[in-house]
Motif scaffolding. Structure first.
Motif, PDB file in Angstrom:
ATOM      1  N   PRO A 101       0.827  -1.218   0.000  1.00  0.00           N
ATOM      2  CA  PRO A 101       0.000   0.000   0.000  1.00  0.00           C
ATOM      3  C   PRO A 101       0.854   1.259   0.000  1.00  0.00           C
ATOM      4  CG  PRO A 101      -0.019  -1.041   2.157  1.00  0.00           C
ATOM      5  CD  PRO A 101       0.663  -2.003   1.237  1.00  0.00           C
ATOM      6  N   LEU A 102       0.379   2.288  -0.684  1.00  0.00           N
ATOM      7  CA  LEU A 102       1.104   3.543  -0.807  1.00  0.00           C
ATOM      8  C   LEU A 102       0.363   4.651  -0.067  1.00  0.00           C
ATOM      9  CD1 LEU A 102       2.100   3.377  -4.579  1.00  0.00           C
ATOM     10  CD2 LEU A 102       3.660   3.250  -2.626  1.00  0.00           C
ATOM     11  N   ALA A 103       1.043   5.239   0.899  1.00  0.00           N
ATOM     12  CA  ALA A 103       0.463   6.344   1.665  1.00  0.00           C
ATOM     13  C   ALA A 103       0.865   7.680   1.048  1.00  0.00           C
ATOM     14  CB  ALA A 103       0.933   6.272   3.117  1.00  0.00           C
ATOM     15  N   GLY A 104       0.010   8.691   1.235  1.00  0.00           N
ATOM     16  CA  GLY A 104       0.349  10.047   0.838  1.00  0.00           C
ATOM     17  C   GLY A 104       0.179  10.379  -0.623  1.00  0.00           C
ATOM     18  N   LEU A 105      -0.429   9.490  -1.401  1.00  0.00           N
ATOM     19  CA  LEU A 105      -0.696   9.810  -2.804  1.00  0.00           C
ATOM     20  C   LEU A 105      -1.932  10.700  -2.912  1.00  0.00           C
ATOM     21  CD1 LEU A 105      -0.138   6.447  -4.719  1.00  0.00           C
ATOM     22  CD2 LEU A 105       1.512   8.240  -4.178  1.00  0.00           C
ATOM     23  N   ILE A 106      -1.966  11.503  -3.960  1.00  0.00           N
ATOM     24  CA  ILE A 106      -3.133  12.340  -4.229  1.00  0.00           C
ATOM     25  C   ILE A 106      -4.027  11.613  -5.227  1.00  0.00           C
ATOM     26  CG2 ILE A 106      -3.964  14.574  -5.015  1.00  0.00           C
ATOM     27  CD1 ILE A 106      -2.260  14.623  -2.462  1.00  0.00           C
ATOM     28  N   VAL A 107      -5.243  11.286  -4.793  1.00  0.00           N
ATOM     29  CA  VAL A 107      -6.219  10.601  -5.640  1.00  0.00           C
ATOM     30  C   VAL A 107      -7.276  11.615  -6.068  1.00  0.00           C
ATOM     31  CG1 VAL A 107      -7.856   8.684  -5.795  1.00  0.00           C
ATOM     32  CG2 VAL A 107      -5.808   8.467  -4.363  1.00  0.00           C
ATOM     33  N   GLN A 108      -7.603  11.610  -7.353  1.00  0.00           N
ATOM     34  CA  GLN A 108      -8.535  12.600  -7.885  1.00  0.00           C
ATOM     35  C   GLN A 108      -9.642  11.933  -8.690  1.00  0.00           C
ATOM     36  OE1 GLN A 108      -5.905  15.186 -10.150  1.00  0.00           O
ATOM     37  NE2 GLN A 108      -5.684  16.564  -8.405  1.00  0.00           N
ATOM     38  N   ALA A 109     -10.830  12.512  -8.596  1.00  0.00           N
ATOM     39  CA  ALA A 109     -11.956  12.136  -9.454  1.00  0.00           C
ATOM     40  C   ALA A 109     -12.195  13.297 -10.409  1.00  0.00           C
ATOM     41  CB  ALA A 109     -13.204  11.849  -8.639  1.00  0.00           C
ATOM     42  N   MET A 110     -12.157  13.011 -11.709  1.00  0.00           N
ATOM     43  CA  MET A 110     -12.281  14.058 -12.719  1.00  0.00           C
ATOM     44  C   MET A 110     -13.365  13.695 -13.729  1.00  0.00           C
ATOM     45  SD  MET A 110      -8.181  14.632 -13.266  1.00  0.00           S
ATOM     46  CE  MET A 110      -7.940  12.844 -13.306  1.00  0.00           C
ATOM     47  N   ARG A 111     -13.977  14.715 -14.291  1.00  0.00           N
ATOM     48  CA  ARG A 111     -15.006  14.519 -15.306  1.00  0.00           C
ATOM     49  C   ARG A 111     -14.537  15.114 -16.618  1.00  0.00           C
ATOM     50  NH1 ARG A 111     -21.032  15.014 -12.919  1.00  0.00           N
ATOM     51  NH2 ARG A 111     -21.319  13.642 -14.702  1.00  0.00           N
ATOM     52  N   ARG A 112     -14.864  14.399 -17.688  1.00  0.00           N
ATOM     53  CA  ARG A 112     -14.523  14.897 -19.019  1.00  0.00           C
ATOM     54  C   ARG A 112     -15.505  15.964 -19.445  1.00  0.00           C
ATOM     55  NH1 ARG A 112     -12.880   9.148 -20.687  1.00  0.00           N
ATOM     56  NH2 ARG A 112     -10.645   9.328 -21.087  1.00  0.00           N
ATOM     57  N   GLY A 113     -14.984  16.956 -20.154  1.00  0.00           N
ATOM     58  CA  GLY A 113     -15.827  18.019 -20.664  1.00  0.00           C
ATOM     59  C   GLY A 113     -15.114  18.760 -21.771  1.00  0.00           C
ATOM     60  N   TYR A 114     -15.584  19.960 -22.079  1.00  0.00           N
ATOM     61  CA  TYR A 114     -15.015  20.764 -23.159  1.00  0.00           C
ATOM     62  C   TYR A 114     -14.813  22.189 -22.673  1.00  0.00           C
ATOM     63  CZ  TYR A 114     -16.474  16.872 -26.127  1.00  0.00           C
ATOM     64  OH  TYR A 114     -16.643  15.635 -26.670  1.00  0.00           O
ATOM     65  N   ASN A 115     -13.729  22.814 -23.150  1.00  0.00           N
ATOM     66  CA  ASN A 115     -13.511  24.213 -22.819  1.00  0.00           C
ATOM     67  C   ASN A 115     -14.206  25.103 -23.839  1.00  0.00           C
ATOM     68  OD1 ASN A 115     -11.896  24.201 -25.112  1.00  0.00           O
ATOM     69  ND2 ASN A 115      -9.967  24.203 -23.976  1.00  0.00           N
ATOM     70  N   SER A 116     -14.008  26.414 -23.730  1.00  0.00           N
ATOM     71  CA  SER A 116     -14.706  27.362 -24.600  1.00  0.00           C
ATOM     72  C   SER A 116     -14.312  27.228 -26.071  1.00  0.00           C
ATOM     73  CB  SER A 116     -14.436  28.803 -24.130  1.00  0.00           C
ATOM     74  OG  SER A 116     -13.043  29.063 -24.126  1.00  0.00           O
ATOM     75  N   ARG A 117     -13.170  26.601 -26.328  1.00  0.00           N
ATOM     76  CA  ARG A 117     -12.722  26.389 -27.712  1.00  0.00           C
ATOM     77  C   ARG A 117     -13.134  25.036 -28.264  1.00  0.00           C
ATOM     78  NH1 ARG A 117      -6.527  28.819 -27.753  1.00  0.00           N
ATOM     79  NH2 ARG A 117      -7.083  30.956 -27.109  1.00  0.00           N
ATOM     80  N   GLY A 118     -13.858  24.277 -27.475  1.00  0.00           N
ATOM     81  CA  GLY A 118     -14.310  22.974 -27.933  1.00  0.00           C
ATOM     82  C   GLY A 118     -13.304  21.860 -27.733  1.00  0.00           C
ATOM     83  N   ASN A 119     -12.225  22.132 -27.002  1.00  0.00           N
ATOM     84  CA  ASN A 119     -11.225  21.093 -26.738  1.00  0.00           C
ATOM     85  C   ASN A 119     -11.621  20.282 -25.508  1.00  0.00           C
ATOM     86  OD1 ASN A 119      -9.522  22.063 -28.857  1.00  0.00           O
ATOM     87  ND2 ASN A 119      -8.788  23.678 -27.477  1.00  0.00           N
ATOM     88  N   TYR A 146     -16.661   9.249 -14.295  1.00  0.00           N
ATOM     89  CA  TYR A 146     -15.441   9.839 -13.742  1.00  0.00           C
ATOM     90  C   TYR A 146     -14.200   9.091 -14.210  1.00  0.00           C
ATOM     91  CZ  TYR A 146     -18.430  12.435 -10.557  1.00  0.00           C
ATOM     92  OH  TYR A 146     -19.375  13.284 -10.036  1.00  0.00           O
ATOM     93  N   VAL A 147     -13.108   9.861 -14.318  1.00  0.00           N
ATOM     94  CA  VAL A 147     -11.769   9.310 -14.492  1.00  0.00           C
ATOM     95  C   VAL A 147     -11.077   9.449 -13.142  1.00  0.00           C
ATOM     96  CG1 VAL A 147      -9.529   9.597 -15.620  1.00  0.00           C
ATOM     97  CG2 VAL A 147     -11.644   9.898 -16.933  1.00  0.00           C
ATOM     98  N   ILE A 148     -10.497   8.341 -12.655  1.00  0.00           N
ATOM     99  CA  ILE A 148      -9.819   8.335 -11.359  1.00  0.00           C
ATOM    100  C   ILE A 148      -8.314   8.242 -11.584  1.00  0.00           C
ATOM    101  CG2 ILE A 148      -9.654   7.236  -9.101  1.00  0.00           C
ATOM    102  CD1 ILE A 148     -12.427   8.343  -9.828  1.00  0.00           C
ATOM    103  N   SER A 149      -7.571   9.117 -10.904  1.00  0.00           N
ATOM    104  CA  SER A 149      -6.119   9.091 -11.021  1.00  0.00           C
ATOM    105  C   SER A 149      -5.490   9.118  -9.641  1.00  0.00           C
ATOM    106  CB  SER A 149      -5.617  10.294 -11.838  1.00  0.00           C
ATOM    107  OG  SER A 149      -5.753  11.500 -11.094  1.00  0.00           O
ATOM    108  N   ALA A 150      -4.232   8.634  -9.578  1.00  0.00           N
ATOM    109  CA  ALA A 150      -3.440   8.697  -8.344  1.00  0.00           C
ATOM    110  C   ALA A 150      -2.023   9.079  -8.730  1.00  0.00           C
ATOM    111  CB  ALA A 150      -3.461   7.360  -7.615  1.00  0.00           C
ATOM    112  N   ALA A 151      -1.422   9.959  -7.932  1.00  0.00           N
ATOM    113  CA  ALA A 151      -0.063  10.410  -8.235  1.00  0.00           C
ATOM    114  C   ALA A 151       0.615  10.880  -6.958  1.00  0.00           C
ATOM    115  CB  ALA A 151      -0.081  11.541  -9.260  1.00  0.00           C
TER     116      ALA A 151
END
Length: 204
Positions: A101-119, A146-151
């Motif tokens: 097990p790894l302690a102290g990692l930053i885990v994030q939940a992110m959602r896909r979307g688009y910016n004002s330029r359509g990217n 959601y996209v889940i990441s850890a770093a």
């Protein structure tokens, strides 16, 4: 009136109501709220409360705007009721390549979307730090994908030839390989465990 979904008991207290862009109110201990002295017009009514899924009036699918409330001069609108669903949680354990097990990692939940330029972009919805058992819990998420990441946190002491980049569930270094985690209302996602990927520098 703001109530927990599936019950007729008036709750929860201290929910935040927003009418239009500038009018705010909070529920009392019995879940009741009131806006007074309003001018005529059309505005959307939204409610938020920690631990519950955000909602617009009338109840609508998550991410879909509700309908504006039309208020005439001298009109009183009563019996507006919100029934809030508990917000789901994502939890899991992050391990290294040796299954420790790894302690102290930053885990994030992110959602896909688009910016004002359509990217296409990823927008952060929640983050947490893994405990000494490698576990993390991402609270109060809206239903959706959601996209889940850890770093690791960025460090100047990272070993030569290795990059402290993110690993995406279920254990890939590249975003395009990430598996989407789908959350339903009132249903938590347990066991989102994965191993951290090793990022190697490429010589050019």
């Amino acid at each position: 009136d703001v109530r927990r979904s599936g019950t007729y008991r008036s709750q929860p207290g201290d929910a935040r109501l927003e009418l239009g862009d500038s009018l705010l109110a909070r529920t009392d201990s019995s879940g009741k709220f009131v806006f007074s002295g309003l001018p005529p017009g059309r505005d959307r009514l939204r409610v938020t409360k920690d631990g519950f899924v955000r909602q617009e009036y009338p109840r609508s699918a998550t991410g879909v705007p509700g309908l504006p409330i039309q208020l005439a001069a001298g009109q009183q609108i009563r019996n507006v009721v919100f029934r809030l669903d508990p917000a789901p949680t994502i939890s899991g354990v992050i391990r290294d390549l040796n299954n420790a097990p790894l302690a102290g990692l930053i885990v994030q939940a992110m959602r896909r979307g688009y910016n004002s330029r359509g990217n296409r972009i990823l927008s952060l919805s929640a983050s947490a730090r893994t405990d000494d058992r490698g576990g993390s819990r991402l609270y109060w998420l809206d239903p959706g994908e959601y996209v889940i990441s850890a770093a690791p946190e960025p460090s100047a002491n990272a070993p030569a030839g290795r990059v402290n980049g993110p690993t995406y569930f279920p254990g890939f270094a590249e975003l395009e390989d990430a598996k989407i985690v789908r959350l339903d209302s009132s249903r938590d996602a347990y066991g989102m465990d994965f191993r951290i990927a090793q990022h190697e520098l490429t010589s050019i």
